[in-house]
Design a protein around this motif. Structure first.
Motif, short mmCIF file in Angstrom:
data_model
loop_
_atom_site.label_atom_id
_atom_site.label_comp_id
_atom_site.label_asym_id
_atom_site.label_seq_id
_atom_site.Cartn_x
_atom_site.Cartn_y
_atom_site.Cartn_z
N SER A 1 41.31 25.38 33.83
CA SER A 1 40.66 24.83 35.03
C SER A 1 41.65 24.61 36.16
O SER A 1 42.81 24.29 35.94
N LYS A 2 41.14 24.76 37.37
CA LYS A 2 41.94 24.56 38.57
C LYS A 2 42.52 23.16 38.60
O LYS A 2 43.66 22.94 38.95
N ARG B 1 41.72 43.05 54.31
CA ARG B 1 41.10 41.73 54.38
C ARG B 1 39.65 41.80 53.95
O ARG B 1 38.77 41.36 54.65
N ALA C 1 45.49 23.04 36.34
CA ALA C 1 46.60 23.87 36.81
C ALA C 1 47.31 23.23 37.99
O ALA C 1 48.52 23.36 38.14
N GLU D 1 34.60 31.24 55.14
CA GLU D 1 33.80 30.87 53.96
C GLU D 1 34.59 29.90 53.12
O GLU D 1 35.67 30.25 52.64
N ALA E 1 41.00 38.82 61.33
CA ALA E 1 40.76 39.64 60.14
C ALA E 1 40.97 38.83 58.87
O ALA E 1 40.27 39.03 57.87
N ALA E 2 41.92 37.91 58.92
CA ALA E 2 42.27 37.19 57.69
C ALA E 2 41.31 36.05 57.38
O ALA E 2 41.16 35.64 56.25
N ARG F 1 56.55 39.28 53.18
CA ARG F 1 55.80 38.24 52.47
C ARG F 1 56.72 37.47 51.53
O ARG F 1 57.55 38.06 50.85
N LYS G 1 38.28 34.17 56.42
CA LYS G 1 37.08 34.55 55.69
C LYS G 1 35.84 33.82 56.21
O LYS G 1 34.72 34.23 55.97
N PRO H 1 47.23 40.71 48.32
CA PRO H 1 47.73 40.16 49.58
C PRO H 1 49.17 40.53 49.89
O PRO H 1 49.61 40.38 51.03
N ASP I 1 43.01 32.03 35.24
CA ASP I 1 43.64 30.77 34.86
C ASP I 1 44.02 29.99 36.12
O ASP I 1 44.63 30.53 37.04
N GLY I 2 43.62 28.74 36.13
CA GLY I 2 43.97 27.91 37.27
C GLY I 2 43.12 28.18 38.50
O GLY I 2 43.39 27.64 39.57
N GLU I 3 42.09 29.01 38.37
CA GLU I 3 41.26 29.34 39.52
C GLU I 3 39.83 28.88 39.37
O GLU I 3 39.09 28.81 40.34
N VAL I 4 39.42 28.56 38.15
CA VAL I 4 38.04 28.15 37.93
C VAL I 4 37.90 26.65 38.10
O VAL I 4 38.88 25.91 38.04
N LEU I 5 36.67 26.22 38.31
CA LEU I 5 36.43 24.79 38.54
C LEU I 5 36.55 24.00 37.25
O LEU I 5 36.44 24.52 36.17
N HIS J 1 33.63 33.54 47.22
CA HIS J 1 33.12 34.89 47.02
C HIS J 1 34.30 35.79 46.79
O HIS J 1 35.30 35.71 47.49
N ASP K 1 48.11 33.07 54.44
CA ASP K 1 48.31 34.44 53.98
C ASP K 1 49.13 35.27 54.96
O ASP K 1 49.63 36.32 54.62
N LEU K 2 49.20 34.79 56.20
CA LEU K 2 49.83 35.61 57.23
C LEU K 2 51.31 35.33 57.37
O LEU K 2 52.04 36.09 57.98
N ILE K 3 51.74 34.20 56.79
CA ILE K 3 53.14 33.81 56.94
C ILE K 3 54.07 34.91 56.47
O ILE K 3 53.94 35.46 55.40
N ARG L 1 43.25 35.04 45.02
CA ARG L 1 44.45 35.74 45.42
C ARG L 1 45.27 36.25 44.22
O ARG L 1 45.66 37.41 44.17
#
Lengths: 448, 236
Positions: free
Chosen positions: A156-157, B123, A160, A263, A258-259, B191, A261, B116, B232-236, B61, A302-304, B65
């Protein structure tokens, strides 16, 4: 009837001995169902004696193996046992391609019964795979202990997050941050507003309004490094060429547009101050309003980019922009107004005594001339430069409301532009007008 | 091995790809994973292989990353193992009947460029279905390379134990060199996530980590394990 199931891999053999409780089982049944476990044996290449145990050992072995395989693939540590007990079997990463298998004394080792000391063995990745594969073949075997099944869920987030510093992926992040630190400093570690109300009796109501309107400043701890800020700012040449600024502005706009979302949609607009290098790369950003400070997600992250040399900010020329992301999904990019040559090229007054002397003067002058009732609903933050005689030579809106409501402040009428042209050094202050009518003045670089 | 005989006995007709039936049954028989039903009647033609991978409970959605990054890297490792890697990825898409999701090279490039760290990072979101398709292909190709991957990892362990430089091993140094070349030509050096791999040693470390992951992908439940770990580490 005793049933034996064996899963053979080059480095690992898992042998299960058990019984069938089915009355239907007959010797003619090719593969009777094993429903009860009597003994399990795990032979690992390189380990003299096999690991043996009962149901508890098997459960611990398959759980540890399964969890560690997941951790190995993702780099995110698994939360481990809920009840806090030390499991019989553990697997830990010990750098490179080695994985340490530890089996507690609860498991029987060899034929001679309980062993007192835990068994430890370092597996290579190939050995680890063979162990995982033996476990998976057992899970896949529907005729052997069908009540045991593979449970795979992502970590779980929530969990983590707390472990982030230990996770492998935190290392790149930390490195990135350190090389960005110089850029971050350039983005002005704003000190906590120092409230000065010289010559005014402190009333209870005012104190309250101050405490509620003070900028929530996550950087407050860094206020002491304000002196570094000036050094870094002075060392970064600012891009002032209007054509280049226009070009960089459109580049920045299209990158963010563009970056982003959109959302989930923003509940209110967020404002950032964004630094862009001469070739259009985003080198840093800083939230300007409260919504931006609180925002969890930003397309800017994300743009850094950082320079290949590892954040040699000194070598980069910087252009600064104000970026507004509106609740309606619109990106606005404007040059960071007035943070121009006049402010950065001009010598600054850094003398602490002088700064302290000038501060009440500036406060009084602005306070005396601020006569209108505020119609704005958020703090207006300005950077104000004054000469050693206390003349306001230059000012810059720092946030969007400041730019919008500048006419409600006495600053435009108080400024004597002639003073900025002189090579005279300026003392820089942060001036905040709050909707409650409170004026705050503090040295821009923080108190030394 | 008796265990696999049972699978074959119980194998269902609907599987076109015998190789993967093992996966699917392993998952479905124990019922420990909730396989999501198709969202709408229109996607009944959805490739069955993807059904064996559950939909994780992610808030946003498209894939997070790290998921996008990891999928692209594992494919990069496959390409470094095999000179014809990129053609094989497309061929595998066809074999696994995933052409609807990955019809051509351009689409493959667009999906992978959701990473990314790419120079020309796209994007666009990576849909779960698209991610599943890429994972299925990666595991399919990893299985084909099982012998090579295993041998390289064994040789690597030996070299390390004897403290012999990796360059002296032809096959391994070929893989590492190709991986570094692929990585450097495709990833954006500005990056932060790429910058940490600025030296050959660090990139070699990444390449070897990925080799280990590829080996795990080849297992009976390899595809499912790889898929779950992506979140891993991304779900609620």
């Amino acid at each position: 009837m005793t049933i034996r199931r064996q899963y053979n891999l080059p480095n690992c053999t898992l042998i299960l001995d058990g019984l069938s409780d089915s009355l239907m089982a007959s010797p003619s049944d090719a593969r009777p169902l094993m429903s009860m476990l009597v003994n399990v044996e795990c032979r690992l290449a390189g380990l003299d004696k096999p690991l043996t145990g009962g149901r508890e050992f098997l459960e611990s072995l398959v759980t540890a193996t399964s969890r560690y395989a997941q951790e190995f693939l993702s780099g995110v540590p698994h939360p481990g046992d809920e009840n806090g007990r030390t499991p019989l079997v553990r697997l830990q990463k010990i750098g490179g391609n080695l994985h340490r298998l530890t089996v507690q004394s609860g498991a029987r080792i060899g034929e001679s019964g309980a062993s007192l000391s835990p068994v430890q063995m370092d597996l290579t990745t190939v050995q680890l795979f063979d162990l995982v594969e033996a476990v998976d073949q057992f899970f896949a075997d529907t005729r052997t202990l069908p009540d045991m099944s593979l449970q795979l869920t992502p970590v779980s987030k929530r969990y983590a997050r707390t472990y982030e510093p230990l996770a492998k992926r935190a290392v790149p992040a930390a490195l990135g941050l350190s090389s960005l630190a110089a850029a971050a400093i350039a983005f002005s570690l704003m000190p906590v507003p120092q409230v000065q109300r010289a010559g005014e009796p402190a009333s209870q109501s005012k104190t309250e309004s101050i405490s509620t309107t003070a900028t929530p400043s996550p950087e407050s701890k860094n206020a002491s490094s304000g002196s570094d800020l000036d050094a870094v700012l002075a060392s970064v040449p600012e891009i002032t060429d209007p054509l280049q600024l226009e070009d960089l502005k459109s580049k920045l706009y299209s990158q963010i547009d563009a970056a982003w979302k959109r959302e989930p949609p923003l509940s209110e607009e967020v404002i950032y101050r964004v630094g862009v290098s001469g070739d259009g790369a985003v080198v840093g950003y800083k939230p300007v309003n409260e919504a931006a400070i609180n925002a969890k997600e930003t397309p800017l992250k994300d743009l850094i980019s950082i320079s290949p040399e590892g954040g040699a900010v000194k070598a980069i020329s910087l252009a600064q922009f104000q970026v507004v992301l509106t609740a309606g999904g619109v990106v606005q990019v404007t040059p960071w107004q007035g943070h121009s040559a006049s402010a950065s090229s001009q010598a600054e007054i850094n003398d602490a005594t002088l700064l302290e002397e000038l501060q009440p003067k500036l406060y009084e002058e602005i306070d005396r001339n601020w006569q209108t009732r505020p119609t704005f609903e958020r703090d207006l933050v300005f950077k104000v430069g004054i000469t050693k005689d206390g003349v306001i030579a230059d000012f810059t809106p720092v946030n969007q409301p400041a730019a919008d409501y500048v006419q409600e402040t006495p600053l435009p009428s108080l400024r004597q532009p002639g003073a900025a042209g002189t090579p005279e050094p300026l003392a820089q202050y942060k001036v905040v007008f709050t909707p409650g009518g409170v004026l705050q003045v503090s040295p821009w670089g923080g108190l030394r | 091995m008796g265990a696999s005989q049972d699978f074959l006995l119980a194998s269902r007709e609907k599987f076109h790809i015998a190789q993967f039936s093992l996966f699917y049954q392993a998952v479905s028989m124990h019922g420990s994973l909730s396989v999501m039903p198709p969202n709408s009647p229109t996607d009944t033609s959805k490739p069955l292989i993807l059904d064996s991978l559950p939909d994780p409970q992610i808030a946003e959605h498209g894939c997070p990353r790290r998921t996008r990054l990891q999928i692209d890297l594992i494919l990069l490792a496959i390409e470094a193992l095999n000179l014809r890697g990129s053609e094989e990825i497309l061929a595998a898409a066809k074999e696994l009947e995933l052409q609807e999701i990955i019809p051509n090279r351009v689409m493959l490039w667009r999906l992978r460029s959701t990473n990314p760290l790419r120079r020309y990072s796209q994007r666009r979101p990576l849909k779960l279905q698209e991610a599943k398709a890429l994972v299925a292909i990666a595991c399919h190709l990893a299985r084909r390379q099982t012998v090579t991957v295993r041998q390289l990892l064994l040789d690597y362990s030996r070299l390390r134990d004897k403290q012999i430089p990796l360059d002296s091993h032809l096959r391994l140094s070929d893989y590492l060199e190709r991986f570094r070349a692929h990585f450097r030509s495709r990833m954006n050096p500005r990056r932060a996530g790429v910058l940490v791999y600025s030296t050959n040693e660090k990139l070699n470390g990444l390449a070897l980590d990925l080799l280990g992951q590829l080996l795990l992908c080849t297992g009976t439940r390899g595809m499912l394990r790889f898929w779950i770990a992506l979140f891993d580490g991304e779900v609620l």
